[in-house]
Scaffold this motif. Structure first.
Motif, PDB file in Angstrom:
ATOM      1  N   LEU A  66       0.818  -1.212   0.000  1.00 34.09           N
ATOM      2  CA  LEU A  66       0.000   0.000   0.000  1.00 34.09           C
ATOM      3  C   LEU A  66       0.852   1.262   0.000  1.00 34.09           C
ATOM      4  CD1 LEU A  66      -2.839  -0.971   2.518  1.00 34.09           C
ATOM      5  CD2 LEU A  66      -3.035  -0.745   0.035  1.00 34.09           C
ATOM      6  N   LYS A  67       2.031   1.182   0.621  1.00 35.41           N
ATOM      7  CA  LYS A  67       2.903   2.361   0.699  1.00 35.41           C
ATOM      8  C   LYS A  67       3.351   2.837  -0.677  1.00 35.41           C
ATOM      9  CE  LYS A  67       4.761   0.761   5.147  1.00 35.41           C
ATOM     10  NZ  LYS A  67       5.983   0.295   5.864  1.00 35.41           N
ATOM     11  N   GLN A  68       3.383   1.930  -1.638  1.00 34.52           N
ATOM     12  CA  GLN A  68       3.881   2.263  -2.973  1.00 34.52           C
ATOM     13  C   GLN A  68       2.767   2.692  -3.927  1.00 34.52           C
ATOM     14  OE1 GLN A  68       6.088  -1.152  -4.369  1.00 34.52           O
ATOM     15  NE2 GLN A  68       6.864  -1.597  -2.314  1.00 34.52           N
ATOM     16  N   MET A  69       1.546   2.775  -3.432  1.00 33.54           N
ATOM     17  CA  MET A  69       0.415   3.055  -4.300  1.00 33.54           C
ATOM     18  C   MET A  69      -0.083   4.476  -4.137  1.00 33.54           C
ATOM     19  SD  MET A  69      -1.573  -0.593  -4.084  1.00 33.54           S
ATOM     20  CE  MET A  69      -0.727  -2.099  -4.644  1.00 33.54           C
ATOM     21  N   ASP A  70      -0.665   5.014  -5.208  1.00 34.99           N
ATOM     22  CA  ASP A  70      -1.108   6.406  -5.237  1.00 34.99           C
ATOM     23  C   ASP A  70      -2.568   6.585  -4.843  1.00 34.99           C
ATOM     24  OD1 ASP A  70       1.409   7.234  -6.215  1.00 34.99           O
ATOM     25  OD2 ASP A  70       0.829   6.694  -8.256  1.00 34.99           O
ATOM     26  N   SER A  71      -3.386   5.572  -5.056  1.00 34.08           N
ATOM     27  CA  SER A  71      -4.829   5.701  -4.832  1.00 34.08           C
ATOM     28  C   SER A  71      -5.160   5.758  -3.350  1.00 34.08           C
ATOM     29  CB  SER A  71      -5.570   4.522  -5.465  1.00 34.08           C
ATOM     30  OG  SER A  71      -5.292   4.429  -6.849  1.00 34.08           O
ATOM     31  N   SER A  72      -6.277   6.425  -3.054  1.00 36.66           N
ATOM     32  CA  SER A  72      -6.750   6.539  -1.672  1.00 36.66           C
ATOM     33  C   SER A  72      -8.039   5.760  -1.449  1.00 36.66           C
ATOM     34  CB  SER A  72      -6.984   8.013  -1.311  1.00 36.66           C
ATOM     35  OG  SER A  72      -5.792   8.750  -1.460  1.00 36.66           O
ATOM     36  N   LEU A  73      -8.458   5.012  -2.466  1.00 39.24           N
ATOM     37  CA  LEU A  73      -9.612   4.126  -2.363  1.00 39.24           C
ATOM     38  C   LEU A  73      -9.136   2.691  -2.505  1.00 39.24           C
ATOM     39  CD1 LEU A  73     -12.231   5.812  -4.750  1.00 39.24           C
ATOM     40  CD2 LEU A  73     -12.205   5.905  -2.257  1.00 39.24           C
ATOM     41  N   ILE A  74      -9.780   1.776  -1.803  1.00 38.32           N
ATOM     42  CA  ILE A  74      -9.444   0.366  -1.947  1.00 38.32           C
ATOM     43  C   ILE A  74     -10.709  -0.477  -1.808  1.00 38.32           C
ATOM     44  CG2 ILE A  74      -8.891   0.061   0.498  1.00 38.32           C
ATOM     45  CD1 ILE A  74      -6.714  -1.962  -0.398  1.00 38.32           C
ATOM     46  N   TYR A  75     -10.821  -1.486  -2.664  1.00 44.64           N
ATOM     47  CA  TYR A  75     -11.927  -2.444  -2.602  1.00 44.64           C
ATOM     48  C   TYR A  75     -11.360  -3.776  -2.130  1.00 44.64           C
ATOM     49  CZ  TYR A  75     -15.192  -6.005  -4.268  1.00 44.64           C
ATOM     50  OH  TYR A  75     -16.016  -7.094  -4.352  1.00 44.64           O
ATOM     51  N   VAL A  76     -11.948  -4.344  -1.055  1.00 44.05           N
ATOM     52  CA  VAL A  76     -11.435  -5.595  -0.494  1.00 44.05           C
ATOM     53  C   VAL A  76     -12.587  -6.525  -0.111  1.00 44.05           C
ATOM     54  CG1 VAL A  76      -9.231  -4.696   0.360  1.00 44.05           C
ATOM     55  CG2 VAL A  76     -11.286  -4.525   1.794  1.00 44.05           C
ATOM     56  N   THR A  77     -12.264  -7.806  -0.003  1.00 42.97           N
ATOM     57  CA  THR A  77     -13.208  -8.822   0.503  1.00 42.97           C
ATOM     58  C   THR A  77     -12.541  -9.460   1.728  1.00 42.97           C
ATOM     59  OG1 THR A  77     -12.282 -10.385  -1.132  1.00 42.97           O
ATOM     60  CG2 THR A  77     -14.313  -9.256  -1.713  1.00 42.97           C
ATOM     61  N   PRO A  78     -12.514  -8.770   2.864  1.00 47.74           N
ATOM     62  CA  PRO A  78     -11.665  -9.169   3.988  1.00 47.74           C
ATOM     63  C   PRO A  78     -12.134 -10.399   4.761  1.00 47.74           C
ATOM     64  CG  PRO A  78     -12.967  -7.260   4.580  1.00 47.74           C
ATOM     65  CD  PRO A  78     -13.214  -7.506   3.123  1.00 47.74           C
ATOM     66  N   SER A  79     -13.431 -10.669   4.780  1.00 49.85           N
ATOM     67  CA  SER A  79     -13.916 -11.803   5.570  1.00 49.85           C
ATOM     68  C   SER A  79     -13.836 -13.123   4.829  1.00 49.85           C
ATOM     69  CB  SER A  79     -15.360 -11.551   6.020  1.00 49.85           C
ATOM     70  OG  SER A  79     -15.400 -10.466   6.914  1.00 49.85           O
ATOM     71  N   HIS A  80     -13.904 -13.049   3.503  1.00 47.04           N
ATOM     72  CA  HIS A  80     -13.785 -14.260   2.685  1.00 47.04           C
ATOM     73  C   HIS A  80     -13.305 -13.817   1.310  1.00 47.04           C
ATOM     74  CE1 HIS A  80     -15.534 -17.783   0.302  1.00 47.04           C
ATOM     75  NE2 HIS A  80     -14.598 -18.292   1.088  1.00 47.04           N
TER      76      HIS A  80
END
Length: 459
Positions: A228-242
């Motif tokens: 994440l430190k190397q990325m420019d975007s401030s939005l992220i889409y994740v599926t953290p529970s599964h």
């Protein structure tokens, strides 16, 4: 002027057969433009039908523009666009159709267990809902209050998410919610981070708004958040529970790291909690939105846990996005069924939703264990199984020296449909092909037959 003779039968009205025959003649060019057709009397005599029958057929052809009547001269064929003279489409390939019909087991991932669906209860509640005055009007643009209240209570009890009904929005699907969301987020953000591998439907939704995509590597052991430190975007889409498709869940430490990143960059986490109900080794993890509701946009749905065809999803927005979203979509009608919303609200209010989840968690846990045991028994060291702790499918990494395409086609030859995983990967490709096997809609006998057929196909 030609004389037309063709056989008529008793299977349908004779005027309709005459109409369809001349329509076919004209579309295929067997009768040319401006050619005169037999008179009503002549055609009736040659086909041995009444004059009313031929008149009715001609009137239908006139109404649709195929022919025209010119006073006492008779009926003439109208010119048609050249495209209408094209040959009719050829029938589907019989060989392929035969293969489709021969599929004996389909390890699809978009089905639920039909035998345990609470059909009688759902039908009874639906009948009750049909007597309510609110069933006979258009619905609220952001979803029915009764359903939003039930979702708010459920999220607090099951996911630890505290929210007001005002912050919950009902839609037809996760993709539709993401498209709406992307419309307001693109005002402040030009890019978004997505998982690699990750849900291809989400990528399509973000690309619809021309977001620049950055890719967060995810492995069977979890996401590499150090990137994440190397990325420019401030939005992220994740599926953290599964995670989709690996099935891995983020640890509490990873969740805190992700929340900390979102606060640091003043961005948002889009949390897709698409099937968190089905975890088989311990209780579902608390949602990201339960840790910090100001930086998390929460998405859930009723497709995996209840019924895909219901088309019910929901989104919980942080307070700072509420007014912008409402102002943008206030004048749009709801995209999901009012009747489905009211029925689900009553279903949840009566406690049937929680009973259904508890029952199905046990049903799917047993199916998962059965599938995994059969795979291990028949394939041994030739495969490794990924994601058996939760969800409605498993991934199998296959060590047989064949490509994903070969494995899928070979399985199909033996009457089994399996699903690829290559569609989820962008850059972070696995070292071996992986196949996705859904089990939720299959019986135990079908699971056993499917694994046996796969063994014959691949070994």
């Amino acid at each position: 002027m030609k004389n037309y003779l063709f056989a008529l039968n008793e299977s349908s009205p004779k005027y309709k057969q005459i109409y369809e025959q001349f329509k076919s003649f004209i579309e295929q060019g067997n009768v040319k433009a401006d050619e005169q057709l037999p008179s009503i009397r002549q055609l009736a005599d040659s086909l041995q039908v009444s004059r009313n029958t031929t008149l009715t057929a001609y009137n239908q052809l006139v109404a649709e523009g195929y022919i025209r009547g010119e006073g006492r001269k008779g009926y003439f064929v109208n010119p048609l666009e050249p495209s209408l003279y094209q040959e009719p489409p050829s029938p589907p390939n019989k060989k392929r159709a035969g293969k489709e019909a021969s599929v004996r087991v389909d390890f699809r991932t978009d089905a639920v267990d039909q035998s345990h669906f609470p059909l009688k209860i759902w039908r009874r509640i639906a009948n009750q809902v049909l007597t309510l005055p609110e069933s006979f009007r258009y619905g609220e643009p952001f979803g029915e209050v009764s359903l939003r209240e039930q979702i708010a209570a459920y999220l607090l009890q099951s996911r630890g998410v505290r929210t007001d009904t005002d912050a919950i929005f009902i839609g037809s699907s996760t993709q539709q919610m993401l498209i709406n969301l992307g419309h307001i987020l693109q005002e402040d953000y030009s890019g978004i981070i997505v998982e690699d591998p990750g849900f291809d439907g989400a990528r399509e939704a973000f690309q619809f708004h021309h977001f620049l995509l950055e890719y967060l590597p995810v492995y069977a052991t979890g996401a590499d958040l150090s990137q994440l430190k190397q990325m420019d975007s401030s939005l992220i889409y994740v599926t953290p529970s599964h995670h989709s498709p690996y099935g891995v869940s983020m640890s509490i430490q990873q969740r805190q790291t992700l929340i900390g990143w979102a606060n640091k960059v003043q961005g948002y986490i889009i949390e897709d909690d698409y099937d968190s109900e089905f975890r088989y080794t311990q209780q579902p993890f608390p949602a990201l939105a339960s840790i910090d509701s100001t930086r998390v946009i929460y998405l859930g749905n009723f497709s995996k846990a209840f019924l895909p065809g219901l088309r019910l999803s929901y989104m919980v927005l942080p307070q700072q996005l509420l007014n912008r979203y409402k102002n943008q979509f206030l004048n749009f009608e709801s995209s999901t069924s009012l009747f489905s919303q009211l029925t689900m609200a009553k279903f949840m209010e009566n406690g049937e939703w929680n009973r259904h989840i508890k029952r199905m968690r046990l049903v799917y846990k047993r199916k998962m264990k059965y599938l995994v045991s059969l795979l291990k028994k028949h394939f041994g060291q030739n495969i490794s199984i990924i994601g058996e702790q939760s969800g409605l499918y498993v991934l199998i990494k296959v060590y047989l020296g064949h490509s994903e395409e070969w494995l899928i086609e070979r399985a199909f030859l033996y009457g089994v449909k399996v699903r690829p995983t290559s569609i989820y990967f962008i850059k972070n490709h696995p070292d071996r092909p992986m196949i996705k096997l859904g089990f939720s809609g299959l019986s135990y006998d079908e699971i056993e037959l499917g694994v046996n057929l796969l063994r014959k196909a691949w070994l």
